[in-house]
Design an enzyme around this catalytic site. Structure first.
Site, mmCIF file in Angstrom:
data_model
loop_
_atom_site.group_PDB
_atom_site.id
_atom_site.type_symbol
_atom_site.label_atom_id
_atom_site.label_comp_id
_atom_site.label_asym_id
_atom_site.label_seq_id
_atom_site.Cartn_x
_atom_site.Cartn_y
_atom_site.Cartn_z
ATOM 1 N N ASP A 30 0.687 -1.033 -0.302
ATOM 2 C CA ASP A 30 -0.118 -0.176 0.328
ATOM 3 C C ASP A 30 0.864 1.739 0.734
ATOM 4 O O ASP A 30 1.988 1.286 0.149
ATOM 5 C CB ASP A 30 -0.842 -0.243 1.435
ATOM 6 C CG ASP A 30 -2.104 1.042 1.091
ATOM 7 O OD1 ASP A 30 -3.865 0.908 1.040
ATOM 8 O OD2 ASP A 30 -2.106 2.096 0.794
ATOM 9 N N PHE A 152 -16.355 -10.600 -5.295
ATOM 10 C CA PHE A 152 -17.755 -10.681 -4.943
ATOM 11 C C PHE A 152 -17.829 -11.176 -3.195
ATOM 12 O O PHE A 152 -18.788 -11.101 -3.118
ATOM 13 C CB PHE A 152 -18.564 -12.022 -5.439
ATOM 14 C CG PHE A 152 -18.477 -11.700 -6.693
ATOM 15 C CD1 PHE A 152 -19.149 -11.040 -7.659
ATOM 16 C CD2 PHE A 152 -17.599 -12.594 -7.694
ATOM 17 C CE1 PHE A 152 -19.553 -10.952 -8.683
ATOM 18 C CE2 PHE A 152 -17.593 -12.001 -9.250
ATOM 19 C CZ PHE A 152 -18.239 -11.924 -10.094
ATOM 20 N N GLU A 155 -18.417 -7.496 2.974
ATOM 21 C CA GLU A 155 -18.010 -7.022 4.266
ATOM 22 C C GLU A 155 -19.430 -7.320 5.651
ATOM 23 O O GLU A 155 -20.085 -7.508 5.497
ATOM 24 C CB GLU A 155 -18.172 -5.286 4.126
ATOM 25 C CG GLU A 155 -17.390 -4.645 3.174
ATOM 26 C CD GLU A 155 -17.150 -3.363 3.594
ATOM 27 O OE1 GLU A 155 -18.016 -2.901 4.233
ATOM 28 O OE2 GLU A 155 -16.796 -2.619 2.435
ATOM 29 N N PHE A 252 -31.365 -10.410 0.226
ATOM 30 C CA PHE A 252 -31.729 -9.140 -0.855
ATOM 31 C C PHE A 252 -33.076 -8.501 -0.899
ATOM 32 O O PHE A 252 -33.481 -8.327 -1.940
ATOM 33 C CB PHE A 252 -31.264 -9.069 -2.117
ATOM 34 C CG PHE A 252 -29.846 -9.244 -1.569
ATOM 35 C CD1 PHE A 252 -28.794 -7.271 -1.682
ATOM 36 C CD2 PHE A 252 -28.629 -9.600 -1.800
ATOM 37 C CE1 PHE A 252 -27.460 -7.949 -0.358
ATOM 38 C CE2 PHE A 252 -28.034 -9.831 -1.542
ATOM 39 C CZ PHE A 252 -26.603 -7.951 -0.450
ATOM 40 N N CYS A 263 -19.706 -0.239 -2.520
ATOM 41 C CA CYS A 263 -20.022 -1.343 -3.822
ATOM 42 C C CYS A 263 -21.532 -0.259 -4.682
ATOM 43 O O CYS A 263 -20.922 0.370 -5.471
ATOM 44 C CB CYS A 263 -20.270 -2.538 -3.490
ATOM 45 S SG CYS A 263 -18.187 -2.591 -3.303
HETATM 46 P P1 NAD Z 1 -10.571 0.796 -0.213
HETATM 47 O O1 NAD Z 1 -10.942 2.152 -0.470
HETATM 48 O O2 NAD Z 1 -11.119 0.203 1.270
HETATM 49 O O3 NAD Z 1 -8.510 0.668 -0.502
HETATM 50 C C1 NAD Z 1 -7.730 0.746 -0.944
HETATM 51 C C2 NAD Z 1 -6.151 0.723 -0.764
HETATM 52 O O4 NAD Z 1 -5.868 1.096 -2.251
HETATM 53 C C3 NAD Z 1 -6.337 1.845 0.062
HETATM 54 O O5 NAD Z 1 -5.989 1.495 1.577
HETATM 55 C C4 NAD Z 1 -5.546 2.452 -0.172
HETATM 56 O O6 NAD Z 1 -4.125 3.443 0.196
HETATM 57 C C5 NAD Z 1 -4.473 1.682 -2.052
HETATM 58 N N1 NAD Z 1 -4.323 2.153 -2.946
HETATM 59 C C6 NAD Z 1 -4.539 3.226 -3.220
HETATM 60 N N2 NAD Z 1 -3.471 3.395 -4.589
HETATM 61 C C7 NAD Z 1 -2.721 3.005 -4.229
HETATM 62 C C8 NAD Z 1 -1.854 2.881 -4.936
HETATM 63 N N3 NAD Z 1 -0.849 3.217 -6.210
HETATM 64 N N4 NAD Z 1 -0.772 1.714 -4.939
HETATM 65 C C9 NAD Z 1 -0.670 1.193 -3.482
HETATM 66 N N5 NAD Z 1 -1.648 1.465 -2.692
HETATM 67 C C10 NAD Z 1 -3.050 2.212 -3.212
HETATM 68 O O7 NAD Z 1 -11.106 -0.062 -1.035
HETATM 69 P P2 NAD Z 1 -11.373 -1.979 -0.944
HETATM 70 O O8 NAD Z 1 -13.496 -1.500 -0.024
HETATM 71 O O9 NAD Z 1 -10.929 -2.765 -0.617
HETATM 72 O O10 NAD Z 1 -12.513 -0.959 -3.082
HETATM 73 C C11 NAD Z 1 -11.263 -1.945 -3.854
HETATM 74 C C12 NAD Z 1 -12.081 -2.350 -4.687
HETATM 75 O O11 NAD Z 1 -12.705 -3.850 -4.717
HETATM 76 C C13 NAD Z 1 -13.167 -1.640 -5.332
HETATM 77 O O12 NAD Z 1 -13.188 -1.718 -6.980
HETATM 78 C C14 NAD Z 1 -13.984 -1.917 -5.156
HETATM 79 O O13 NAD Z 1 -15.292 -1.867 -5.862
HETATM 80 C C15 NAD Z 1 -14.044 -3.502 -4.946
HETATM 81 N N6 NAD Z 1 -14.749 -4.229 -4.230
HETATM 82 C C16 NAD Z 1 -15.162 -4.303 -2.976
HETATM 83 C C17 NAD Z 1 -15.332 -4.610 -2.384
HETATM 84 C C18 NAD Z 1 -15.829 -4.075 -0.818
HETATM 85 O O14 NAD Z 1 -16.579 -4.698 -0.007
HETATM 86 N N7 NAD Z 1 -15.754 -3.835 -0.289
HETATM 87 C C19 NAD Z 1 -16.056 -5.761 -2.618
HETATM 88 C C20 NAD Z 1 -15.921 -6.122 -3.733
HETATM 89 C C21 NAD Z 1 -15.593 -5.503 -4.434
#
Ligand code: NAD
Length: 449
Positions: A30, A152, A155, A252, A263
């Site tokens: 990160d 998929f 949380e 749902f 999401c």
């Molecule tokens: P988040 O915002 O919780 O985490 C993203 C992380 O990426 C952060 O810690 C940020 O510091 C880091 N980051 C950003 N740019 C970076 C870089 N250049 N180098 C290194 N680190 C970097 O995001 P999330 O909730 O984990 O979601 C991530 C992706 O997964 C999104 O596209 C989301 O739509 C998808 N997704 C999320 C969920 C969910 O339940 N949260 C479920 C399925 C898919």
């Protein structure tokens, strides 16, 4: 197999911890140095049940490490996953791919040997091709295949979802890459999880279509709930009647204050933009977005109405502020619309959330944060359930009522039985079922006796 995951948010951390549990060597990268420093000290930056233990065990076994050193992690990797955020773009509501493009630009120079770059982030259809073009421009000699591997997980149950998925979806147009990803997911395939290989565009679009469909189901039952209220039907009975039909399914179909979270809102919005761009508008999904945002506004009005039409100077207790239980995620939580609207109408808001307080306090001003349900309910004219945390289920309603200044329970998650609320002397306002007054119930009982 060596795996590098870029982005240590919900998806990156859960995927990294689970891959290392399968026995693979995982480097989670990160660019947020403070986040990595915390993780190295054993502090997990998000609340997700079971995640802390899983991380600790695999770090201890030497299979999982956290770093800001992108160069080393990428150059030693067989697979590099992109798990950075793809938030809603300000202005036009499309997916903002800035973090994806930055991460690709950062990793490109360090690719060495055949490497699969796979997006776990949710990205619009066509993004794999865009990443491919960017990589070949930035590092023309790199031996790389770009795949889509949308995630998929949900949380709150993310570890179980990752380790027992309904399916793993891989969008891949190259055999060498497919072989690598097949090997990577072998531990899940051996447990009978279906690993589906499809074209990249199909994988990218399937992720958005899945979220839009689920959002549509939520909005559908929310509108049915409104109709139930107008006609005397009970939405719980309607939902369980239709949900037991295998063609519909019972998931749902829980009415509430409108969907939120990290999401659904952004993915619905991005899918609408994609469909318009391709002149194939998804008008049904456009309506889902409208229905949901109108609902959040209406929920504040419903609370005001249940409290007599004027909440000026009244105290309202909010139970649960996160967008759903078992997470501390506040992204697009209905509470972010509802609480400010109540405050604007003059209400004083006290709130309790088992895990969301810290993240919510950064986003909501003027809320009196409490350490328990009963503390939050003290002196309240009305109690509003916004998030269905399990610990609320056991709340003794007599004890709750005895601490309140008023006697109104507004249950926007239908957690409580109306009869229990009435027995405790509380007026009950649920979703998609009749509102009931404790005084009327008492009068009816007296007349019957
Ligand atoms: P988040 O915002 O919780 O985490 C993203 C992380 O990426 C952060 O810690 C940020 O510091 C880091 N980051 C950003 N740019 C970076 C870089 N250049 N180098 C290194 N680190 C970097 O995001 P999330 O909730 O984990 O979601 C991530 C992706 O997964 C999104 O596209 C989301 O739509 C998808 N997704 C999320 C969920 C969910 O339940 N949260 C479920 C399925 C898919």
């Amino acid at each position: 197999m060596n795996i590098c995951i870029i982005g240590c948010g919900y998806v990156g951390l859960v995927s990294g911890a689970c891959f290392s549990e399968f026995g693979w060597a995982v480097a989670c990268v990160d660019n947020d140095g403070a986040r990595i420093a915390d993780l190295e000290r054993g502090i997990v930056p998000i609340f997700e049940p079971g995640l802390g233990d899983l991380i600790e065990r695999n770090r201890g076994a030497g299979r999982l490490n956290f770093t800001t050193d992108l160069k080393r992690s990428v150059s030693g990797a067989d697979v590099v996953f992109l798990a950075v955020g793809t938030p809603m773009r300000r202005g036009d509501g499309h997916a903002d791919l800035t973090f994806i493009r930055e991460a690709v630009a950062e990793l490109a120079p360090h690719l060495s040997g055949f490497t699969v770059v796979a997006t776990k982030s949710t990205v619009p259809v066509g993004t794999s091709r865009e990443i491919e073009a960017l990589l070949s421009q930035l590092n023309p000699t790199a031996d790389v295949a770009v795949c889509s591997n949308p995630e998929f997980l949900r949380e709150g149950s993310a570890i179980r979802d990752f380790t027992h998925p309904d399916r793993v979806l891989v969008g891949c147009d190259e055999e060498r890459a497919a072989a690598v990803l097949e090997r990577l997911y072998k531990p899940l395939a051996l447990r009978s999880a279906p690993v589906m290989f499809v074209g990249r565009e199909s994988a990218e679009l399937a992720k958005y279509a899945a979220n839009a469909f689920l959002a549509m189901k939520v909005s559908f039952i929310n509108e049915v709930a409104d109709l139930c209220e107008a006609t005397g039907a009970d939405v719980q009975e309607v939902a369980s009647a239709i949900g037991s039909d295998g063609r519909i399914g019972n998931k749902f179909l829980h009415p509430g204050p409108g969907y939120g979270g990290s999401c659904f809102p952004k993915d619905v919005s991005a899918l609408i933009r994609t469909s318009r761009m391709h002149q194939a508008p998804l008008t049904l999904v456009e309506q889902v977005e409208r229905v949901n945002s109108a609902r959040k506004t209406r929920m504040a009005q419903r609370i005001v109405g249940a409290l007599g039409g004027d909440v000026g100077g009244k105290t309202i207790c909010i139970l649960g502020v996160t967008f759903k239980p078992e997470t501390d995620d506040m992204r697009e939580a209905p509470s972010l619309d509802i609480i400010p609207a109540l405050q604007k109408a003059g209400a004083l808001v006290r709130a309790y959330d088992p895990h969301g307080r810290e993240s919510a306090a950064k986003l909501l001003d003027g809320v009196a944060w409490c350490d328990s349900v009963f503390e939050a309910a003290s002196g309240a004219h009305g109690v509003v359930v916004l998030t269905e945390w399990n610990e609320f289920r056991a709340v003794e309603l007599n004890a709750l009522a005895s601490r309140m200044a008023g006697h109104t329970l507004i249950d926007l998650r239908n957690m409580f039985a109306s009869a229990d609320a009435l027995a405790a002397g509380l007026d009950y306002h649920g979703i998609g079922r009749a509102s009931l007054s404790a005084d009327n119930a008492m009068a009816k009982r007296a007349a019957a006796e």
